[in-house]
Design a protein around this motif. Structure first.
Motif, PDB file in Angstrom:
ATOM      1  N   CYS A  46     -19.361  27.591  14.902  1.00  0.00           N
ATOM      2  CA  CYS A  46     -20.310  26.489  15.487  1.00  0.00           C
ATOM      3  C   CYS A  46     -21.398  26.402  14.549  1.00  0.00           C
ATOM      4  O   CYS A  46     -21.976  27.445  14.107  1.00  0.00           O
ATOM      5  CB  CYS A  46     -20.871  26.810  17.029  1.00  0.00           C
ATOM      6  SG  CYS A  46     -21.955  25.457  17.675  1.00  0.00           S
TER       7      CYS A  46
ATOM      8  N   HIS B 211     -24.286  25.479  15.078  1.00  0.00           N
ATOM      9  CA  HIS B 211     -25.647  25.768  15.691  1.00  0.00           C
ATOM     10  C   HIS B 211     -26.088  27.157  15.342  1.00  0.00           C
ATOM     11  O   HIS B 211     -26.777  27.596  14.385  1.00  0.00           O
ATOM     12  CB  HIS B 211     -25.704  25.635  17.045  1.00  0.00           C
ATOM     13  CG  HIS B 211     -26.921  25.902  17.861  1.00  0.00           C
ATOM     14  ND1 HIS B 211     -27.022  26.372  18.926  1.00  0.00           N
ATOM     15  CD2 HIS B 211     -28.175  25.635  17.538  1.00  0.00           C
ATOM     16  CE1 HIS B 211     -28.319  26.574  19.616  1.00  0.00           C
ATOM     17  NE2 HIS B 211     -29.159  26.060  18.404  1.00  0.00           N
ATOM     18  N   LEU B 212     -25.407  28.358  16.091  1.00  0.00           N
ATOM     19  CA  LEU B 212     -25.706  29.884  15.882  1.00  0.00           C
ATOM     20  C   LEU B 212     -24.334  30.439  15.602  1.00  0.00           C
ATOM     21  O   LEU B 212     -24.472  31.643  15.837  1.00  0.00           O
ATOM     22  CB  LEU B 212     -26.508  30.169  17.021  1.00  0.00           C
ATOM     23  CG  LEU B 212     -27.831  29.649  17.079  1.00  0.00           C
ATOM     24  CD1 LEU B 212     -28.531  30.295  18.360  1.00  0.00           C
ATOM     25  CD2 LEU B 212     -28.711  30.009  15.927  1.00  0.00           C
ATOM     26  N   SER B 213     -23.324  29.817  14.992  1.00  0.00           N
ATOM     27  CA  SER B 213     -22.216  30.549  14.675  1.00  0.00           C
ATOM     28  C   SER B 213     -21.247  31.026  15.628  1.00  0.00           C
ATOM     29  O   SER B 213     -20.563  31.928  15.599  1.00  0.00           O
ATOM     30  CB  SER B 213     -22.411  31.619  13.380  1.00  0.00           C
ATOM     31  OG  SER B 213     -23.001  30.978  12.494  1.00  0.00           O
ATOM     32  N   CYS B 214     -21.342  30.653  16.959  1.00  0.00           N
ATOM     33  CA  CYS B 214     -20.603  31.132  18.054  1.00  0.00           C
ATOM     34  C   CYS B 214     -18.991  30.660  17.550  1.00  0.00           C
ATOM     35  O   CYS B 214     -19.007  29.437  17.083  1.00  0.00           O
ATOM     36  CB  CYS B 214     -20.705  30.632  19.550  1.00  0.00           C
ATOM     37  SG  CYS B 214     -22.189  31.578  20.168  1.00  0.00           S
TER      38      CYS B 214
ATOM     39  N   CYS C 203     -18.286  24.477  22.533  1.00  0.00           N
ATOM     40  CA  CYS C 203     -18.956  25.988  21.982  1.00  0.00           C
ATOM     41  C   CYS C 203     -19.523  26.365  23.162  1.00  0.00           C
ATOM     42  O   CYS C 203     -20.410  25.736  24.006  1.00  0.00           O
ATOM     43  CB  CYS C 203     -20.238  25.522  20.966  1.00  0.00           C
ATOM     44  SG  CYS C 203     -20.915  26.958  20.637  1.00  0.00           S
TER      45      CYS C 203
ATOM     46  N   CYS D  82     -21.458  28.816  23.834  1.00  0.00           N
ATOM     47  CA  CYS D  82     -22.675  29.382  23.869  1.00  0.00           C
ATOM     48  C   CYS D  82     -23.731  28.705  24.607  1.00  0.00           C
ATOM     49  O   CYS D  82     -24.515  29.063  25.251  1.00  0.00           O
ATOM     50  CB  CYS D  82     -22.913  29.973  22.534  1.00  0.00           C
ATOM     51  SG  CYS D  82     -22.312  31.429  21.960  1.00  0.00           S
ATOM     52  N   HIS D  83     -23.901  27.347  24.085  1.00  0.00           N
ATOM     53  CA  HIS D  83     -24.882  26.389  24.381  1.00  0.00           C
ATOM     54  C   HIS D  83     -24.503  25.075  24.963  1.00  0.00           C
ATOM     55  O   HIS D  83     -25.127  24.171  24.481  1.00  0.00           O
ATOM     56  CB  HIS D  83     -26.175  26.528  23.493  1.00  0.00           C
ATOM     57  CG  HIS D  83     -26.552  27.761  22.836  1.00  0.00           C
ATOM     58  ND1 HIS D  83     -26.247  28.133  21.589  1.00  0.00           N
ATOM     59  CD2 HIS D  83     -27.120  28.614  23.451  1.00  0.00           C
ATOM     60  CE1 HIS D  83     -26.804  29.240  21.602  1.00  0.00           C
ATOM     61  NE2 HIS D  83     -27.250  29.707  22.494  1.00  0.00           N
TER      62      HIS D  83
ATOM     63  N   GLY E 179     -22.393  23.089  23.257  1.00  0.00           N
ATOM     64  CA  GLY E 179     -22.170  22.177  22.280  1.00  0.00           C
ATOM     65  C   GLY E 179     -20.580  21.399  22.415  1.00  0.00           C
ATOM     66  O   GLY E 179     -19.877  22.036  22.419  1.00  0.00           O
TER      67      GLY E 179
ATOM     68  N   PRO F  86     -26.481  21.332  21.233  1.00  0.00           N
ATOM     69  CA  PRO F  86     -27.462  21.756  19.951  1.00  0.00           C
ATOM     70  C   PRO F  86     -26.755  21.677  18.641  1.00  0.00           C
ATOM     71  O   PRO F  86     -27.696  21.660  17.642  1.00  0.00           O
ATOM     72  CB  PRO F  86     -27.892  22.900  20.328  1.00  0.00           C
ATOM     73  CG  PRO F  86     -27.231  23.487  21.351  1.00  0.00           C
ATOM     74  CD  PRO F  86     -26.528  22.438  21.883  1.00  0.00           C
ATOM     75  N   PRO F  87     -25.483  21.620  18.437  1.00  0.00           N
ATOM     76  CA  PRO F  87     -25.182  21.670  17.156  1.00  0.00           C
ATOM     77  C   PRO F  87     -25.541  20.668  16.201  1.00  0.00           C
ATOM     78  O   PRO F  87     -25.594  19.377  16.364  1.00  0.00           O
ATOM     79  CB  PRO F  87     -23.526  21.773  17.393  1.00  0.00           C
ATOM     80  CG  PRO F  87     -23.442  22.112  18.578  1.00  0.00           C
ATOM     81  CD  PRO F  87     -24.371  21.564  19.250  1.00  0.00           C
TER      82      PRO F  87
HETATM   83 FE1  FES Z   1     -22.775  26.606  19.418  1.00  0.00          FE
HETATM   84 FE2  FES Z   1     -25.061  27.100  20.169  1.00  0.00          FE
HETATM   85  S1  FES Z   1     -23.785  28.220  19.133  1.00  0.00           S
HETATM   86  S2  FES Z   1     -24.055  25.479  20.375  1.00  0.00           S
END
Ligand code: FES
Length: 218
Positions: free
Chosen positions: A155, A157-160, A173, A175-176, A178, A191-192
């Motif tokens: 992702c 955003h934070l690589s999930c 995604c 994680c958050h 996305g 958030p991405p």
């Molecule tokens: Fe994907 Fe935050 S890591 S939305």
């Protein structure tokens, strides 16, 4: 005999006024706010935050008296130092970004890699593979109509790790929360900040090959 509160209060104010003395002038952070003005009368030199009658304020306030005009004073040298440091940090940040883009643009393009045979990826299914390095997970998606799509799985955003939802036409995604569009890889919710990197794939005979990765900003 103990000192009466009024005398002590006045003595404390006298201590504050010493900051105006000629020996201390010019020292960064110690020069009074009124250096170029007539001296403050003692009652203005150190006002407590709440106005309390002299002698009735708590002892801690007298022991740790704050000279508010002095405390709020910012010397020109301090201000210039702050400007130079923040500008320096900004220039260093821009330089770092420029150096990163230069390094990326000069990186040799990866060697094409065989990902799977067409028979290994049926319409409506997904396959995970690594490209260009062994720690760069990617998704090879074959839609119900037979179209082949491939994206980086991290992702933006934070690589999930993102998960395709073929029936909904999105890549999710967890994680958050996305969301990316399945057909384009563009970020559509959450958030991405950027689309997923697109992996260019090529069908050679019965085989699917990964050729290159396109990082995208919009
Ligand atoms: Fe994907 Fe935050 S890591 S939305």
């Amino acid at each position: 005999m103990s000192e009466d509160p009024q005398s002590r209060y006045e003595r404390d104010l006298e201590l504050d006024r010493r900051l105006e003395s000629s020996e201390r002038e010019g020292l960064t952070g110690t020069t009074g706010a009124s250096i170029y003005e007539p001296p403050l009368v003692p009652d203005q030199a150190s006002l407590p935050p709440k106005s309390v009658e002299p002698g009735e304020e708590p002892r801690w306030r007298r022991d740790f008296a704050v000279d508010w005009p002095e405390d709020n004073y910012v010397a020109r040298r301090d201000f210039v130092k702050f400007l130079v440091l923040t500008s320096g940090a900004f220039v260093a940040g821009q330089g770092w970004i420029a150096a990163q883009s230069l390094i990326k643009s000069r990186r040799p393009s990866p060697s094409p890699r065989r990902v799977a045979t067409l028979s290994e990826i049926a319409p409506g299914s997904v396959l995970v593979f690594d490209f260009p390095g062994e720690h760069d997970p990617c998704l090879l998606i074959r839609t119900e109509s037979g179209e082949l799509l491939a994206y980086g799985q991290k992702c933006t955003h934070l690589s999930c790790a993102v998960v395709p939802r073929l029936a909904e036409g999105v890549i999710h995604c967890p994680c958050h929360e996305g969301y990316f569009d399945l057909l384009t890889g563009r970020n559509i919710a959450g958030p991405p900040p950027r689309p997923l990197p697109k992996v260019v794939v090529e069908v050679r005979g019965d085989e699917v090959w990964a050729i290159s990765v396109e990082e995208r900003t919009v």
